[in-house]
Motif scaffolding. Sequence first.
Motif: not given
Length: 234
Positions: A139-144
């Motif tokens: 989730d964090a990498l996709v958001a970034a």
Amino acid sequence: MTPPSGRPRTGADRDTRGAVLAAAAVLFSSVGYTATSTYAIADRAGVKQASIYHHFRGKDALLRTLLLETVRPSLALADQLLAEPGDPAARLWALCDADARWLADGPVNIGGLMQLPEVEGEAFGEFHEERAALRGRYDALVAAVLRAVHGPDRVTTGVAPPEATLVFGLVESVITARRTGGTAAVADLAPVVADAALRVLGLHGPSLGGARTAGAALVPGLDRWASAPVHDVG
């Protein structure tokens, strides 16, 4: 968790433990968890039944260990990639490629064990917690990536972007592909999955190619992660 106390493991201990895990993986995958007995596991592993209980408390512990071994290498890599500077698209590509490759490799479709109905039980709560943690890293990498490609307003702070569900599902689709098509069907699938994940997020052409090249360079030696030991078997 702290490794179980007791005498130090000898080479024979490690060999027996590995043989038992390998036998359990084959039988759980082929005939199912309920239909597999510890006697059958011991027979396939070529050890005495009592040897299983020297390393594991029972079938639940065997399956729990196999499940944790499917998620912990990817979780460790995800933590490293999140801490890395640089292009988030390259880091996400590297995680998708490595995670899909681990699910595709090996003599047994061990990722399929996650889909056994028995895994929904409370005995496997630790696995579900760690898999949820891995999903959080995605989730964090996709958001970034979405922020980098589409601007800071593209993602709501504190809310997992819906695209993350699709990216995570793309990676785990390797499990089903292997089940239906065998190892040949997934032999070269990992980089295709990683490319598809970035396309979902809006990267194409040179942007995608650059992220792929940079991502492949981030994880030059997968073996050091895949061989990470799992100690929590109780």
